[in-house]
Design a protein around this motif. Structure first.
Motif, PDB file in Angstrom:
ATOM      1  N   MET A   1     -97.473 -50.686 -25.373  1.00 53.85           N
ATOM      2  CA  MET A   1     -97.811 -49.562 -24.495  1.00 53.85           C
ATOM      3  C   MET A   1     -96.566 -48.811 -24.050  1.00 53.85           C
ATOM      4  O   MET A   1     -96.584 -47.591 -23.893  1.00 53.85           O
ATOM      5  CB  MET A   1     -98.604 -50.057 -23.287  1.00 53.85           C
ATOM      6  N   ALA A   2     -95.473 -49.551 -23.851  1.00 49.22           N
ATOM      7  CA  ALA A   2     -94.210 -48.886 -23.510  1.00 49.22           C
ATOM      8  C   ALA A   2     -93.727 -48.072 -24.711  1.00 49.22           C
ATOM      9  O   ALA A   2     -93.238 -46.955 -24.553  1.00 49.22           O
ATOM     10  CB  ALA A   2     -93.166 -49.920 -23.098  1.00 49.22           C
TER      11      ALA A   2
ATOM     12  N   THR B   1     -85.526 -47.033 -13.740  1.00 42.49           N
ATOM     13  CA  THR B   1     -86.837 -46.418 -13.956  1.00 42.49           C
ATOM     14  C   THR B   1     -87.377 -45.714 -12.713  1.00 42.49           C
ATOM     15  O   THR B   1     -88.485 -45.199 -12.725  1.00 42.49           O
ATOM     16  CB  THR B   1     -87.869 -47.471 -14.410  1.00 42.49           C
TER      17      THR B   1
ATOM     18  N   ASP C   1     -98.343 -55.089 -23.899  1.00 38.07           N
ATOM     19  CA  ASP C   1     -97.553 -54.473 -22.831  1.00 38.07           C
ATOM     20  C   ASP C   1     -96.345 -53.735 -23.418  1.00 38.07           C
ATOM     21  O   ASP C   1     -96.026 -52.614 -23.026  1.00 38.07           O
ATOM     22  CB  ASP C   1     -97.096 -55.564 -21.848  1.00 38.07           C
TER      23      ASP C   1
ATOM     24  N   ASN D   1     -85.342 -51.658 -12.264  1.00 41.51           N
ATOM     25  CA  ASN D   1     -86.144 -50.901 -11.300  1.00 41.51           C
ATOM     26  C   ASN D   1     -85.428 -49.649 -10.796  1.00 41.51           C
ATOM     27  O   ASN D   1     -86.068 -48.647 -10.493  1.00 41.51           O
ATOM     28  CB  ASN D   1     -86.535 -51.794 -10.116  1.00 41.51           C
TER      29      ASN D   1
ATOM     30  N   ARG E   1     -90.717 -48.620 -19.914  1.00 40.85           N
ATOM     31  CA  ARG E   1     -90.444 -50.022 -19.663  1.00 40.85           C
ATOM     32  C   ARG E   1     -91.664 -50.890 -19.929  1.00 40.85           C
ATOM     33  O   ARG E   1     -92.795 -50.423 -19.890  1.00 40.85           O
ATOM     34  CB  ARG E   1     -89.989 -50.238 -18.217  1.00 40.85           C
ATOM     35  N   SER E   2     -91.387 -52.169 -20.192  1.00 38.00           N
ATOM     36  CA  SER E   2     -92.456 -53.156 -20.204  1.00 38.00           C
ATOM     37  C   SER E   2     -92.221 -54.076 -19.009  1.00 38.00           C
ATOM     38  O   SER E   2     -91.199 -53.971 -18.337  1.00 38.00           O
ATOM     39  CB  SER E   2     -92.448 -53.954 -21.499  1.00 38.00           C
ATOM     40  N   PHE E   3     -93.186 -54.959 -18.754  1.00 44.63           N
ATOM     41  CA  PHE E   3     -93.133 -55.740 -17.520  1.00 44.63           C
ATOM     42  C   PHE E   3     -93.083 -57.241 -17.793  1.00 44.63           C
ATOM     43  O   PHE E   3     -93.600 -57.726 -18.795  1.00 44.63           O
ATOM     44  CB  PHE E   3     -94.359 -55.434 -16.658  1.00 44.63           C
TER      45      PHE E   3
ATOM     46  N   PRO F   1     -90.824 -42.942 -10.965  1.00 43.41           N
ATOM     47  CA  PRO F   1     -91.074 -43.563 -12.272  1.00 43.41           C
ATOM     48  C   PRO F   1     -91.797 -42.624 -13.236  1.00 43.41           C
ATOM     49  O   PRO F   1     -91.517 -42.599 -14.427  1.00 43.41           O
ATOM     50  CB  PRO F   1     -91.974 -44.754 -11.921  1.00 43.41           C
TER      51      PRO F   1
ATOM     52  N   THR G   1     -90.188 -41.687 -16.707  1.00 41.05           N
ATOM     53  CA  THR G   1     -90.922 -42.010 -17.929  1.00 41.05           C
ATOM     54  C   THR G   1     -91.108 -40.751 -18.768  1.00 41.05           C
ATOM     55  O   THR G   1     -90.938 -40.765 -19.984  1.00 41.05           O
ATOM     56  CB  THR G   1     -92.301 -42.618 -17.597  1.00 41.05           C
TER      57      THR G   1
END
Lengths: 312, 257
Positions: free
Chosen positions: B157-158, B51, B154, B48, B83-85, B73, B77
């Motif tokens: 998408m990153a 990012t 997810d 965290n 990042r992914s979650f 962020p 980015t």
């Protein structure tokens, strides 16, 4: 996947309405004219809803658009349809660009109430300004389009044709917009703002932009109604007017740019007939209509046309 | 090799709780780094902070020699750190295709787009669908997908953001045991194509030892071990605080719970 025929339907509607206009009875032309104008306002509403926002204050821009056209006529003796509509668009767009700086920070009920508050401020100002006719408002008329004089007896048709063309252009442009990158971002913001930021896009910038677009459409709709009815009054900024836009937007559904026009036409028609047949009960008729739509067509009237089609 | 990401004297506290204490890390280009540690050890806090979601209390973060401490962020980015979650953050009403289209679209409009001529946006999306084996779900709304597929989407998408550094927060959590390796194989294979530095948080030591070049072990906000996977996983402190004494780590390759 089904073929998207929205553009063709729009073009066909444009041609049919322009050709049929002169032969249509006066009342039908008027009803359609008002419906299309309201549809343009609801089109903007739909864009906001796609972004996940519901505004209870579109009356602000609707009224600003109408008064911009009206003031041009009453104070500056301008009675050109094109100039009036451009003034409506510009006024609404400028005010939204400023207010959007603040509103783009808010969501949900806070966004709804804050937008409502701004529209009520305009209502309050207009009611207190005797210069602009206070609660009575004032009248206006048109005589030219982009400098060309309107032939005798054709002024109503000119107004109608302007509404038809403005509707076509707005709906087509929004249709294109919704299918573009920014249009997809609107849906993405409604679903998950955090992820949008983590993909490197600015949520606030997109919301601000969509807010200004919706205001421009509301302003255009207001300008069209002003030249159609030939009268403006502060009621246009009153919260019940904004509420009716929300009503039509929910009635219509947000599935397609054609939906707001369908919804607005049905709304105006139901209201006209209900008012004529049941003068004391017309609100109940509208309420029941809404109830039935919410119960049986939760996606709005537009979902009638997408039933049976696989979601794509 | 050049360092792509560097944390210098990073500290973060939430009131009396220390989530990061004196973290100093240099991450080399193209390496795969595993972050391990029990819950609350500071792994996600580290991600965290990198990012931009959290601002460190003190210390600084550098990306390609540039100080990125305290950037949002969105800006981070935009620079190429994606990042992914742990819990997939998707656009639930949009289709798998459109989810990826949003990601690819944003990246294509960013300042980094110029140095990555990778075909049309539609082609890029098709490439991602293929690499992440999502073809069967293309038109489905993301909200209706099974959890393992949501995880994959997810991560895809990153990756759509064309990252130079990719941070994966527990990529295999919520994925069944027998699918974990398949998922990681797919992700690593997909990333090989574009040359990405990967940092991922993971609790499964099998995954860690198999896919990483280097492991950082977190405990109470500190990095207690940093090095080759088998060395870190065999470290006495790591075994005590991170893995738990009753686990057997055999030469960093196999663990039994």
């Amino acid at each position: 996947m089904f073929k998207d025929r929205t553009s063709q339907i729009l073009l066909a509607a444009l041609v049919i309405l322009l050709v049929a206009g002169p032969f249509a009875p006066r009342w039908a032309m008027f009803l359609l004219n008002v419906s299309l104008s309201w549809g343009v306002v609801v089109l903007g509403m739909m864009l906001l809803m796609r972004t996940g926002l519901v505004s209870f204050g579109q009356g602000l821009y609707y009224c600003l658009g109408a008064y911009a056209a009206g003031v041009l006529h009453s104070k500056y003796a301008v009675s050109d349809i094109a100039i009036m509509l451009l003034a409506s668009i510009a006024t609404a767009g400028l005010v939204a660009a400023v207010l959007g700086l603040l509103l783009a920070k808010y969501r949900d009920i806070f966004f709804a109430m804050l937008s409502l508050a701004f529209s009520m401020i305009l209502f309050g100002l207009l009611v207190r300004s005797s210069e602009l006719g206070s609660t009575d408002g004032f009248g206006l008329s048109v005589s030219t389009f982009a400098g060309m004089a309107l032939p005798e007896g054709w002024d109503r048709y000119a107004v109608f044709a302007s509404a038809v063309v403005a509707t076509f252009v707005s709906a087509w442009a929004i249709h294109r917009y919704l299918n573009s990158h920014l249009g997809r971002l609107a849906g993405a913001i409604r679903d998950n703002e955090l992820r949008v930021e983590y993909m490197g896009a600015s949520v606030r910038r997109v919301i601000h932009l969509n807010y200004v677009i919706s205001a421009v459409l509301a302003g255009l709709g207001g300008g069209l109604v002003a030249i159609t009815i030939g009268h403006v009054d502060p009621e246009m900024a009153f919260w019940t007017t904004s509420g009716e836009f929300v009503f039509i937007a929910i009635l219509s559904g947000t599935g397609n740019v054609l939906a707001p026009f369908l919804g607005a036409t049905i709304f105006e028609t139901v209201r006209s007939y209900a008012y004529e047949i049941l003068p004391n009960w017309w609100q109940i008729v509208l309420g029941v209509t809404m109830l039935l739509v919410i119960m049986f067509l939760p996606g709005g009237l537009w979902s009638i046309f997408v039933r049976g089609r696989k979601a794509t | 090799m050049a360092s792509v990401l560097e944390a210098r004297n990073l500290n973060k506290s939430f009131g009396a709780v220390t989530a990061a204490a004196d973290i100093n890390v240099r991450v080399e280009q193209d390496s795969v780094v595993g972050l391990i540690g029990s819950n609350g050890a500071g792994k996600t806090t580290f991600i965290n902070m990198v990012t931009g979601y959290l601002k460190p209390t003190s210390g600084s973060i550098h990306y390609l020699e540039r100080d990125i401490t305290g950037l949002s962020p969105r800006v981070v980015t935009g620079l190429g750190i994606c990042r992914s979650f742990q819990i997939p953050q998707l656009f639930n009403t949009l289709s798998v295709h459109d989810n990826l289209m949003v990601g690819v679209g944003v990246a294509a409009r960013s300042s980094r787009a110029a140095d990555s001529a990778r075909g049309s946006e539609e082609q890029q999306v098709e490439g991602l669908i293929e690499r992440f084996n999502l073809a069967g779900y293309r038109g489905q709304a993301a909200g209706l997908l099974p959890e393992g597929v949501r995880k994959l989407l997810d991560i895809a998408m990153a990756v759509a953001g064309q990252p130079k550094v990719l941070l994966l927060d527990e990529p295999t959590s919520g994925v069944s045991a027998d699918e974990k390796f398949r998922l990681m194989d797919m992700v690593m294979e997909a990333l090989k194509v574009q040359g990405v530095t990967v940092l991922f948080v993971e609790h499964d030591m099998d995954i860690v030892s198999r896919y990483t070049h280097r492991v950082l072990a977190f405990y109470e906000g500190r990095i207690i071990a940093d090095g080759e996977p088998h060395a870190v996983l065999d470290d006495a402190e790591v075994r005590k605080y991170v893995i738990g004494e009753d686990l057997h780590v055999q030469s960093g390759r196999h663990a039994q719970a």
